[in-house]
Scaffold this motif. Structure first.
Motif, PDB file in Angstrom:
ATOM      1  N   LEU A 166       0.741  -1.250   0.048  1.00  0.00           N
ATOM      2  CA  LEU A 166       0.017  -0.135   0.137  1.00  0.00           C
ATOM      3  C   LEU A 166       0.760   1.192  -0.003  1.00  0.00           C
ATOM      4  N   ALA A 167       1.943   1.291   0.717  1.00  0.00           N
ATOM      5  CA  ALA A 167       2.738   2.355   0.564  1.00  0.00           C
ATOM      6  C   ALA A 167       3.572   2.762  -0.615  1.00  0.00           C
ATOM      7  N   GLU A 168       3.698   1.546  -1.110  1.00  0.00           N
ATOM      8  CA  GLU A 168       4.522   1.792  -2.538  1.00  0.00           C
ATOM      9  C   GLU A 168       3.252   2.279  -3.373  1.00  0.00           C
ATOM     10  N   ARG A 169       2.343   1.882  -3.477  1.00  0.00           N
ATOM     11  CA  ARG A 169       1.250   2.390  -4.238  1.00  0.00           C
ATOM     12  C   ARG A 169       0.806   3.764  -4.331  1.00  0.00           C
ATOM     13  N   ALA A 170       1.036   4.393  -2.575  1.00  0.00           N
ATOM     14  CA  ALA A 170       0.544   5.513  -2.096  1.00  0.00           C
ATOM     15  C   ALA A 170       2.062   6.578  -2.651  1.00  0.00           C
ATOM     16  N   GLY A 171       2.989   6.024  -3.026  1.00  0.00           N
ATOM     17  CA  GLY A 171       4.304   6.737  -3.136  1.00  0.00           C
ATOM     18  C   GLY A 171       4.913   7.307  -1.933  1.00  0.00           C
ATOM     19  N   VAL A 172       4.769   6.495  -0.773  1.00  0.00           N
ATOM     20  CA  VAL A 172       5.237   6.700   0.655  1.00  0.00           C
ATOM     21  C   VAL A 172       6.655   5.987   0.568  1.00  0.00           C
ATOM     22  N   ALA A 173       7.649   6.587   0.817  1.00  0.00           N
ATOM     23  CA  ALA A 173       9.130   6.074   0.609  1.00  0.00           C
ATOM     24  C   ALA A 173       9.322   5.163   1.947  1.00  0.00           C
ATOM     25  N   PRO A 174       9.801   4.132   1.755  1.00  0.00           N
ATOM     26  CA  PRO A 174      10.131   3.520   3.223  1.00  0.00           C
ATOM     27  C   PRO A 174      11.364   4.450   3.815  1.00  0.00           C
ATOM     28  N   GLY A 175      11.200   4.420   5.233  1.00  0.00           N
ATOM     29  CA  GLY A 175      12.027   5.315   6.173  1.00  0.00           C
ATOM     30  C   GLY A 175      11.826   5.192   7.647  1.00  0.00           C
ATOM     31  N   LEU A 176      12.287   6.293   8.268  1.00  0.00           N
ATOM     32  CA  LEU A 176      12.046   6.170   9.568  1.00  0.00           C
ATOM     33  C   LEU A 176      10.843   6.458  10.140  1.00  0.00           C
ATOM     34  N   ALA A 177      10.105   7.430   9.577  1.00  0.00           N
ATOM     35  CA  ALA A 177       8.591   7.632   9.855  1.00  0.00           C
ATOM     36  C   ALA A 177       7.640   6.325   9.645  1.00  0.00           C
ATOM     37  N   LEU A 178       7.737   5.790   8.594  1.00  0.00           N
ATOM     38  CA  LEU A 178       7.005   4.577   8.425  1.00  0.00           C
ATOM     39  C   LEU A 178       7.364   3.564   9.452  1.00  0.00           C
ATOM     40  N   VAL A 179       8.761   3.415   9.590  1.00  0.00           N
ATOM     41  CA  VAL A 179       9.061   2.218  10.773  1.00  0.00           C
ATOM     42  C   VAL A 179       8.501   2.537  12.262  1.00  0.00           C
ATOM     43  N   VAL A 180       8.473   3.821  12.512  1.00  0.00           N
ATOM     44  CA  VAL A 180       8.031   4.173  13.800  1.00  0.00           C
ATOM     45  C   VAL A 180       6.815   4.043  13.796  1.00  0.00           C
ATOM     46  N   ALA A 181       5.714   4.440  12.764  1.00  0.00           N
ATOM     47  CA  ALA A 181       4.275   4.082  12.809  1.00  0.00           C
ATOM     48  C   ALA A 181       4.073   2.566  12.750  1.00  0.00           C
ATOM     49  N   GLY A 182       4.889   1.809  12.238  1.00  0.00           N
ATOM     50  CA  GLY A 182       4.713   0.446  12.399  1.00  0.00           C
ATOM     51  C   GLY A 182       4.865  -0.145  13.503  1.00  0.00           C
ATOM     52  N   HIS A 183       5.986   0.395  14.447  1.00  0.00           N
ATOM     53  CA  HIS A 183       6.289  -0.091  15.665  1.00  0.00           C
ATOM     54  C   HIS A 183       5.074   0.374  16.550  1.00  0.00           C
ATOM     55  N   VAL A 184       4.373   1.431  16.401  1.00  0.00           N
ATOM     56  CA  VAL A 184       3.507   1.885  17.289  1.00  0.00           C
ATOM     57  C   VAL A 184       2.275   0.917  17.222  1.00  0.00           C
ATOM     58  N   VAL A 185       1.984   0.354  16.220  1.00  0.00           N
ATOM     59  CA  VAL A 185       1.027  -0.967  16.032  1.00  0.00           C
ATOM     60  C   VAL A 185       1.303  -1.967  16.964  1.00  0.00           C
ATOM     61  N   PHE A 186       2.344  -2.270  16.986  1.00  0.00           N
ATOM     62  CA  PHE A 186       2.765  -3.346  18.060  1.00  0.00           C
ATOM     63  C   PHE A 186       3.102  -3.043  19.489  1.00  0.00           C
ATOM     64  N   VAL A 187       3.586  -1.743  19.720  1.00  0.00           N
ATOM     65  CA  VAL A 187       3.952  -1.410  21.061  1.00  0.00           C
ATOM     66  C   VAL A 187       2.506  -1.010  21.761  1.00  0.00           C
ATOM     67  N   LEU A 188       1.658  -0.346  21.154  1.00  0.00           N
ATOM     68  CA  LEU A 188       0.406   0.249  21.733  1.00  0.00           C
ATOM     69  C   LEU A 188      -0.450  -1.117  22.567  1.00  0.00           C
ATOM     70  N   PRO A 189      -0.579  -2.200  22.152  1.00  0.00           N
ATOM     71  CA  PRO A 189      -1.268  -3.189  22.884  1.00  0.00           C
ATOM     72  C   PRO A 189      -0.567  -3.555  24.168  1.00  0.00           C
TER      73      PRO A 189
END
Length: 563
Positions: free
Chosen positions: A415-438
């Motif tokens: 989905l990020a590739e389709r939306a033109g969002v480049a992999p990087g620090l911000a995307l990694v932090v957002a992904g970590h939030v998904v697992f840290v929050l629970p």
């Protein structure tokens, strides 16, 4: 501002988790059926599934995943229930309770590396026992790490799962009425284990069901532990999915998407089998529960609990010791118990790459801060409403723990590739939030709910606004609980391998990604140094969580305890 924060936090948390998991699953659904225009897939088809079905060893991959999920969870549950039933309110129980935080702070990758160094044919245990007890002058030709049944992988998973389930059990025990009801059962002649099984367990198990499901889901789809300890020909399904995702031939992504969906099916099948086992056990035990028997094999249960917990603590401590020794070992021939020489070269290599530690710390701190803000707001919303979150909200909270990460993370990458969002620090932090929050929610919820509401009532009676009472009274009283939950979240973030690797596309290297990569290589010293360095970060987090409230509130008795 306070009202806006309290109203928005739970909605943002639920939205973030729902979009991440369900959006990620939607992102792999289309490629799994041949639709990915960027790679020439413009027609729905079953070709990816036919290609997947033709992969040699697919049935073994699925079987390994099911076995790991069900066996490790069943063993961990048996150990935890046996230990609580036989040793609750004993000195041994209190000692184990204090050791939970250090065990939980060890990331899965570091624990797996340490376990491998402990049980390998040339590992620390074999060296300590040789040649006196074994007669070995050279490492035996035994396939321990990477065995075809995944038994070593399952054993390492049990170590972490026992600690996690024991922590979850301790958190909900007060809700079972154990302290009040066990003495009554004992007065009626029931032995300790029988009293626990008939009075406490029927109320306890529903409270730990979701954490148990999370354990089954994680073990059936683990990647980092399987990469380090699992078999490789064929590997568990999740490992194969990651390999296909990273294949240079982009056409493989269609089959990888199908395999990711299959992994979801495998995990849900494991959960369904576990649920069937629950129903069958409940029906079989119904007669025993009402038969009036006073005994339940106390000695056997005590042995199971003691041996299981002793194995957990010893394996965790021994793994850390193995990492520490290997990280400074020079020449070390078998069967010498200790190295013949010591060398700091591995640590010099770690020190020469400070960006790995910096990246891990930055991602961990950012993800933990976001999760704590959302969780505190959600729990404050519960307090304002006067009732806990509903069942649907709790299910959403567990979504990242129940759905295989390898599936929805791959969908998020697409989905990020389709939306033109480049992999990087911000995307990694957002992904970590998904697992840290629970995990932050699980660590903080019980302490937040137990806080005496009369403190806020007194503040309001003195003229403080709800926001002022929250900032000046409730948060200081809960400071230790909040910091402990933050330490748990930070430890979870440090241990995240798959979100960092996939969402960062290798552009955000951390101490964890490097440790897993080195564990698959041949340099034990470097792998040990990186694994130990990875463990030190969560240890520092828990040390700060314990020490800061004691320092800040050293002249105020009871502050920061959440009482």
């Amino acid at each position: 501002m306070y009202r806006l924060y309290v109203e928005a936090a739970p909605r943002l948390a639920i939205l973030a988790l729902t979009v991440a998991v369900l959006g990620g699953l939607a992102g792999i659904a289309a490629p799994a059926f041949g639709w990915l225009p960027a790679l020439g897939g413009t027609r729905l088809s079953l070709a990816p599934w036919r290609e997947l079905a033709a992969v040699p060893g697919l049935a073994q991959m699925v079987g390994l995943s099911l076995l790991a999920g069900l066996a490790s969870a069943a063993i961990a549950l048996a150990v935890v229930l046996a230990f609580v039933a036989a040793f609750h309110r004993t000195r041994a129980f209190a000692l184990v309770e204090r050791s939970l935080s250090p065990i939980l702070s060890i990331p899965h990758a570091a624990a797996a590396i340490g376990f491998a160094f402990l049980v390998a044919p040339s590992g620390l245990l074999a060296r300590l026992a040789s040649p006196g007890l074994t007669g070995w002058q050279r490492p035996p030709d035994l396939l321990v790490v990477g065995d075809p049944w995944g038994l070593t992988m399952i054993a390492a998973l049990v170590v972490k799962e026992v600690a996690f389930l024991l922590l979850m059990t301790l958190a909900v025990l007060p809700q079972t009425g154990m302290r009040e009801q066990l003495p009554v059962a004992r007065m009626l002649g029931y032995r300790p284990v029988a009293a626990f099984a008939k009075v406490v367990l029927p109320r306890l198990y529903p409270l730990i069901r979701l954490p148990l499901y999370a354990v089954v889901a994680y073990a059936s789809s683990t990647v980092e532990v399987a990469l380090i300890l699992g078999p490789s020909t064929p590997p568990p399904l999740a490992v194969a999915v990651v390999r296909w995702m990273n294949d240079p031939d982009l056409q493989t992504r269609f089959m990888a998407s199908a395999a990711a969906l299959l992994q979801v099916g495998v995990t849900f099948a494991a959960l369904a089998l576990w649920r069937l086992a629950e129903v069958a056990t409940a029906r079989l035990a119904r007669g025993w529960l009402t038969a009036g028997g006073r005994g339940a094999g106390d000695r056997t249960v005590a042995v199971i609990g003691a041996v299981g917990v002793a194995f957990t603590v010893t394996a965790a401590a021994g793994g850390v010791a193995a990492l520490a020794i290997w990280s400074i070992a020079g020449f070390w021939r078998f069967p010498d118990a200790l190295p013949g020489a010591w060398s700091p070269r591995a640590w010099e290599t770690v020190a020469a790459a400070p960006d790995l530690v910096t990246n891990a710390a930055v991602v961990g701190l950012a993800a933990t801060a976001a999760a704590v803000v959302l969780v505190v707001g959600a729990l404050e919303h519960e307090t304002a409403r006067g009732r806990p979150a509903g069942r649907a909200a709790r299910l959403v909270l567990y979504l990242p723990l129940l759905v295989p990460a390898v599936a929805f993370l791959f969908g998020l990458v697409l989905l990020a590739e389709r939306a033109g969002v480049a992999p990087g620090l911000a995307l990694v932090v957002a992904g970590h939030v998904v697992f840290v929050l629970p995990y932050v929610y699980l660590a903080l919820a019980e302490a937040y709910r137990r806080l005496d509401p009369r403190w806020s009532a007194v503040a309001r009676a003195l003229g403080a606004s709800p926001g002022r009472a929250f900032l000046a009274v409730r948060l200081p009283l809960l400071s230790r609980a909040v910091l402990t939950a933050a330490a748990v979240g930070f430890a979870v973030s440090i241990g995240q391998y798959l979100p960092t690797q996939l969402l960062g596309a290798g552009r955000v290297p951390t101490i964890t990604t490097e440790a897993v990569a080195l564990a698959a290589g041949g340099d034990r010293r470097l792998a040990a140094a990186y694994g130990l360095a990875q463990s030190l970060l969560p240890f520092a987090g828990f040390w700060l969580a314990y020490g800061v409230p004691r320092l800040v509130f050293r002249h105020r008795r009871g502050m920061g305890t959440g009482t």
